[in-house]
Design a protein around this motif. Structure first.
Motif, PDB file in Angstrom:
ATOM      1  N   HIS A 134      33.189  26.875   9.608  1.00  0.00           N
ATOM      2  CA  HIS A 134      32.118  26.401   8.729  1.00  0.00           C
ATOM      3  C   HIS A 134      32.070  24.880   8.727  1.00  0.00           C
ATOM      4  O   HIS A 134      30.987  24.280   8.799  1.00  0.00           O
ATOM      5  N   LEU A 135      33.240  24.244   8.652  1.00  0.00           N
ATOM      6  CA  LEU A 135      33.271  22.786   8.630  1.00  0.00           C
ATOM      7  C   LEU A 135      32.796  22.198   9.951  1.00  0.00           C
ATOM      8  O   LEU A 135      32.022  21.233   9.961  1.00  0.00           O
ATOM      9  N   TYR A 136      33.249  22.763  11.074  1.00  0.00           N
ATOM     10  CA  TYR A 136      32.790  22.268  12.366  1.00  0.00           C
ATOM     11  C   TYR A 136      31.272  22.371  12.480  1.00  0.00           C
ATOM     12  O   TYR A 136      30.609  21.450  12.948  1.00  0.00           O
ATOM     13  N   THR A 137      30.714  23.481  12.035  1.00  0.00           N
ATOM     14  CA  THR A 137      29.260  23.669  12.102  1.00  0.00           C
ATOM     15  C   THR A 137      28.529  22.736  11.154  1.00  0.00           C
ATOM     16  O   THR A 137      27.576  22.055  11.545  1.00  0.00           O
ATOM     17  N   ILE A 178      42.142  21.948  10.361  1.00  0.00           N
ATOM     18  CA  ILE A 178      42.744  23.121   9.712  1.00  0.00           C
ATOM     19  C   ILE A 178      43.224  22.751   8.316  1.00  0.00           C
ATOM     20  O   ILE A 178      42.998  23.494   7.348  1.00  0.00           O
ATOM     21  N   ASP A 179      43.852  21.600   8.186  1.00  0.00           N
ATOM     22  CA  ASP A 179      44.334  21.134   6.887  1.00  0.00           C
ATOM     23  C   ASP A 179      43.175  20.867   5.930  1.00  0.00           C
ATOM     24  O   ASP A 179      43.210  21.261   4.767  1.00  0.00           O
ATOM     25  N   VAL A 180      42.131  20.208   6.426  1.00  0.00           N
ATOM     26  CA  VAL A 180      40.958  19.925   5.595  1.00  0.00           C
ATOM     27  C   VAL A 180      40.296  21.229   5.163  1.00  0.00           C
ATOM     28  O   VAL A 180      39.932  21.388   3.993  1.00  0.00           O
ATOM     29  N   ALA A 181      40.174  22.174   6.078  1.00  0.00           N
ATOM     30  CA  ALA A 181      39.572  23.465   5.742  1.00  0.00           C
ATOM     31  C   ALA A 181      40.384  24.166   4.663  1.00  0.00           C
ATOM     32  O   ALA A 181      39.827  24.689   3.685  1.00  0.00           O
ATOM     33  N   SER A 182      41.678  24.150   4.805  1.00  0.00           N
ATOM     34  CA  SER A 182      42.551  24.792   3.821  1.00  0.00           C
ATOM     35  C   SER A 182      42.389  24.164   2.437  1.00  0.00           C
ATOM     36  O   SER A 182      42.281  24.867   1.431  1.00  0.00           O
ATOM     37  N   LYS A 183      42.359  22.851   2.399  1.00  0.00           N
ATOM     38  CA  LYS A 183      42.258  22.145   1.112  1.00  0.00           C
ATOM     39  C   LYS A 183      40.883  22.282   0.461  1.00  0.00           C
ATOM     40  O   LYS A 183      40.764  22.212  -0.755  1.00  0.00           O
ATOM     41  N   THR A 184      39.840  22.476   1.272  1.00  0.00           N
ATOM     42  CA  THR A 184      38.498  22.646   0.704  1.00  0.00           C
ATOM     43  C   THR A 184      38.203  24.100   0.366  1.00  0.00           C
ATOM     44  O   THR A 184      37.240  24.381  -0.341  1.00  0.00           O
ATOM     45  N   GLY A 185      39.008  25.020   0.891  1.00  0.00           N
ATOM     46  CA  GLY A 185      38.746  26.438   0.680  1.00  0.00           C
ATOM     47  C   GLY A 185      37.645  26.966   1.581  1.00  0.00           C
ATOM     48  O   GLY A 185      37.079  28.031   1.329  1.00  0.00           O
ATOM     49  N   MET A 186      37.335  26.228   2.638  1.00  0.00           N
ATOM     50  CA  MET A 186      36.292  26.636   3.572  1.00  0.00           C
ATOM     51  C   MET A 186      36.936  26.969   4.909  1.00  0.00           C
ATOM     52  O   MET A 186      38.060  26.572   5.182  1.00  0.00           O
ATOM     53  N   THR A 241      38.723  15.795  -0.301  1.00  0.00           N
ATOM     54  CA  THR A 241      39.915  16.065   0.505  1.00  0.00           C
ATOM     55  C   THR A 241      40.324  14.839   1.329  1.00  0.00           C
ATOM     56  O   THR A 241      41.507  14.568   1.502  1.00  0.00           O
ATOM     57  N   LEU A 242      39.332  14.091   1.792  1.00  0.00           N
ATOM     58  CA  LEU A 242      39.612  12.886   2.579  1.00  0.00           C
ATOM     59  C   LEU A 242      39.930  11.670   1.703  1.00  0.00           C
ATOM     60  O   LEU A 242      40.258  10.614   2.219  1.00  0.00           O
ATOM     61  N   GLY A 243      39.800  11.844   0.386  1.00  0.00           N
ATOM     62  CA  GLY A 243      40.137  10.753  -0.526  1.00  0.00           C
ATOM     63  C   GLY A 243      38.969   9.882  -0.934  1.00  0.00           C
ATOM     64  O   GLY A 243      39.148   8.725  -1.325  1.00  0.00           O
ATOM     65  N   TYR A 244      37.758  10.420  -0.880  1.00  0.00           N
ATOM     66  CA  TYR A 244      36.551   9.671  -1.238  1.00  0.00           C
ATOM     67  C   TYR A 244      35.790  10.388  -2.345  1.00  0.00           C
ATOM     68  O   TYR A 244      36.001  11.562  -2.599  1.00  0.00           O
ATOM     69  N   ILE A 269      26.315   9.978   8.688  1.00  0.00           N
ATOM     70  CA  ILE A 269      27.286  10.240   7.621  1.00  0.00           C
ATOM     71  C   ILE A 269      27.979  11.577   7.865  1.00  0.00           C
ATOM     72  O   ILE A 269      29.206  11.688   7.800  1.00  0.00           O
ATOM     73  N   THR A 270      27.190  12.597   8.156  1.00  0.00           N
ATOM     74  CA  THR A 270      27.728  13.927   8.406  1.00  0.00           C
ATOM     75  C   THR A 270      28.682  13.911   9.598  1.00  0.00           C
ATOM     76  O   THR A 270      29.789  14.448   9.534  1.00  0.00           O
ATOM     77  N   LYS A 271      28.262  13.290  10.686  1.00  0.00           N
ATOM     78  CA  LYS A 271      29.095  13.230  11.891  1.00  0.00           C
ATOM     79  C   LYS A 271      30.370  12.429  11.625  1.00  0.00           C
ATOM     80  O   LYS A 271      31.456  12.821  12.068  1.00  0.00           O
ATOM     81  N   ALA A 272      30.269  11.341  10.877  1.00  0.00           N
ATOM     82  CA  ALA A 272      31.455  10.532  10.564  1.00  0.00           C
ATOM     83  C   ALA A 272      32.450  11.319   9.721  1.00  0.00           C
ATOM     84  O   ALA A 272      33.665  11.262   9.963  1.00  0.00           O
ATOM     85  N   LEU A 273      31.961  12.056   8.750  1.00  0.00           N
ATOM     86  CA  LEU A 273      32.858  12.883   7.939  1.00  0.00           C
ATOM     87  C   LEU A 273      33.509  13.967   8.796  1.00  0.00           C
ATOM     88  O   LEU A 273      34.691  14.271   8.631  1.00  0.00           O
ATOM     89  N   GLY A 274      32.755  14.522   9.732  1.00  0.00           N
ATOM     90  CA  GLY A 274      33.321  15.514  10.647  1.00  0.00           C
ATOM     91  C   GLY A 274      34.403  14.911  11.528  1.00  0.00           C
ATOM     92  O   GLY A 274      35.466  15.513  11.727  1.00  0.00           O
ATOM     93  N   ASN A 275      34.158  13.723  12.051  1.00  0.00           N
ATOM     94  CA  ASN A 275      35.160  13.055  12.887  1.00  0.00           C
ATOM     95  C   ASN A 275      36.398  12.679  12.079  1.00  0.00           C
ATOM     96  O   ASN A 275      37.522  12.808  12.560  1.00  0.00           O
ATOM     97  N   ALA A 276      36.181  12.239  10.849  1.00  0.00           N
ATOM     98  CA  ALA A 276      37.324  11.902   9.984  1.00  0.00           C
ATOM     99  C   ALA A 276      38.139  13.156   9.679  1.00  0.00           C
ATOM    100  O   ALA A 276      39.374  13.117   9.689  1.00  0.00           O
ATOM    101  N   ALA A 277      37.460  14.268   9.429  1.00  0.00           N
ATOM    102  CA  ALA A 277      38.165  15.527   9.162  1.00  0.00           C
ATOM    103  C   ALA A 277      38.956  15.972  10.394  1.00  0.00           C
ATOM    104  O   ALA A 277      40.094  16.424  10.271  1.00  0.00           O
ATOM    105  N   LYS A 278      38.369  15.824  11.576  1.00  0.00           N
ATOM    106  CA  LYS A 278      39.085  16.158  12.808  1.00  0.00           C
ATOM    107  C   LYS A 278      40.308  15.255  12.983  1.00  0.00           C
ATOM    108  O   LYS A 278      41.375  15.720  13.366  1.00  0.00           O
ATOM    109  N   ALA A 279      40.143  13.982  12.693  1.00  0.00           N
ATOM    110  CA  ALA A 279      41.256  13.043  12.840  1.00  0.00           C
ATOM    111  C   ALA A 279      42.396  13.374  11.877  1.00  0.00           C
ATOM    112  O   ALA A 279      43.569  13.197  12.201  1.00  0.00           O
ATOM    113  N   ARG A 280      42.063  13.853  10.696  1.00  0.00           N
ATOM    114  CA  ARG A 280      43.075  14.204   9.696  1.00  0.00           C
ATOM    115  C   ARG A 280      43.629  15.611   9.898  1.00  0.00           C
ATOM    116  O   ARG A 280      44.641  15.971   9.310  1.00  0.00           O
ATOM    117  N   GLY A 281      42.941  16.406  10.708  1.00  0.00           N
ATOM    118  CA  GLY A 281      43.373  17.781  10.969  1.00  0.00           C
ATOM    119  C   GLY A 281      42.415  18.754  10.312  1.00  0.00           C
ATOM    120  O   GLY A 281      42.494  18.979   9.101  1.00  0.00           O
TER     121      GLY A 281
END
Length: 102
Positions: free
Chosen positions: A62-65, A50-58, A84-87, A36-48
């Motif tokens: 931190h997100l990559y780790t 930097i954009d996901v980090a900005s929208k989460t405030g992280m 942020t990913l819509g879930y 689950i963690t790896k899938a969310l990471g891959n989805a965040a990478k696919a969506r960008g």
């Protein structure tokens, strides 16, 4: 003859929202927190990331780790990334889950 092997990155193959939805769904169906963690990471990478980090405030770092195979994200991190990913997380009694076999 030498064979060159490169690292496979699932994020490169998540080209549409439908791809991401199916990928996330399978990860959650597995019940494996690492998947689950790896899938969310891959989805965040696919969506960008930097954009996901900005929208989460992280931070991106931190997100990559947190969302790596060896990561152990907090519930707060997971819910922010999922939002942020819509879930969203939802609790469903096991008795109501339809199990399908392949």
């Amino acid at each position: 003859m030498k064979v060159k092997i490169s690292k496979w990155d699932a994020a490169e193959f998540l080209e549409s929202q439908e791809d991401i939805d199916a990928y996330i769904e399978v990860a959650f169906e597995s019940g494996d927190p690492k998947q689950i963690t790896k899938a969310l990471g891959n989805a965040a990478k696919a969506r960008g990331m930097i954009d996901v980090a900005s929208k989460t405030g992280m931070t991106r770092e931190h997100l990559y780790t947190s969302l790596s195979e060896s990561g152990n994200p907090t519930l707060q991190t997971l819910t922010k990334v999922m939002d942020t990913l819509g879930y969203q997380l939802a609790v469903v009694p096991k008795s109501k889950i339809k199990r399908t076999t392949v």
